[in-house]
Scaffold this active site. Structure first.
Site, short mmCIF file in Angstrom:
data_model
loop_
_atom_site.label_atom_id
_atom_site.label_comp_id
_atom_site.label_asym_id
_atom_site.label_seq_id
_atom_site.Cartn_x
_atom_site.Cartn_y
_atom_site.Cartn_z
N CYS A 44 55.30 18.00 51.94
CA CYS A 44 56.55 18.31 51.26
C CYS A 44 56.23 19.18 50.05
O CYS A 44 55.25 18.91 49.33
CB CYS A 44 57.23 17.02 50.81
SG CYS A 44 58.79 17.27 49.96
N GLU A 48 64.12 16.93 56.02
CA GLU A 48 64.95 17.72 55.09
C GLU A 48 66.23 16.97 54.74
O GLU A 48 66.66 16.98 53.58
CB GLU A 48 65.25 19.10 55.67
CG GLU A 48 64.04 20.00 55.86
CD GLU A 48 63.12 20.06 54.65
OE1 GLU A 48 63.62 20.01 53.51
OE2 GLU A 48 61.89 20.11 54.85
NI NI Z 1 60.32 17.79 51.58
#
Ligand code: NI
Length: 177
Positions: free
Chosen positions: A100, A143
């Site tokens: 991420c 997401e």
């Molecule tokens: Ni992320």
């Protein structure tokens, strides 16, 4: 447009629930999406959610091109998804490694639904309705979790499977998140 700073884990804004977008096809939404695309491209990310640049709206982008350096990473179509809803198909989960942009340099093994339907709109307001599985389904779940204030470490079942890329995968040439 502009490359925006990406908030990192620990910033309380990443834990907030994002609001729905009231109208598509506005100059404000197009500008937000352009900034998100510039930012994701500059950081070689696979996806980005608006809260990661400090905007509390339900907008995510994602997409993975076929990369000969990572022949096992399935391509995912470049997508802008506004006000998404996710519906898992069946109950089968599978574990996979995720990174991420809000946790640079780290990876974790995260369970996700293998198959799901996602619906929403693109930035012009056209409906999106797709049935996907595997890596594509994983990217969408990651997401959209950002829109609920959830970061992937919060989903890891065994925190021994969480750490720095260089330590977890010392022999691999992984350059980006
Ligand atoms: Ni992320």
């Amino acid at each position: 447009m502009a490359i925006r700073p990406v908030l990192r884990m620990g910033d309380a804004r990443l834990l907030e629930r994002a609001r729905p977008v009231a109208r598509c096809d506005t100059p404000e939404l197009h500008a937000l999406v352009a900034d998100m695309q510039d930012t994701m491209r500059a950081l070689s990310g696979a996806g980005l959610a608006a809260p990661q640049i400090g905007v509390g709206l339900q907008v995510v982008i994602f997409g993975v091109d076929h990369n000969p350096r990572y022949p096992n990473a399935e391509p995912v179509p470049h997508t802008v998804l506004v006000n998404p809803t996710l519906t898992p198909i069946g109950e089968e989960m599978e574990e996979g490694w995720e990174g991420c942009l809000s946790l640079p340099g780290m990876r974790g093994l995260v369970p996700r639904y293998r198959d799901l339907r996602y619906q929403g709109f693109d930035q012009r307001g056209n409906a999106i309705n797709r049935l996907v599985s595997g890596f594509h389904a994983r990217v969408v779940q990651h997401e959209c979790d950002h829109l609920a204030g959830i970061l992937y470490p919060m989903r890891i079942r065994d925190l021994r499977n969480f750490g720095f890329i260089e330590e977890l995968f010392p022999s691999e040439d992984i350059a980006c998140d």
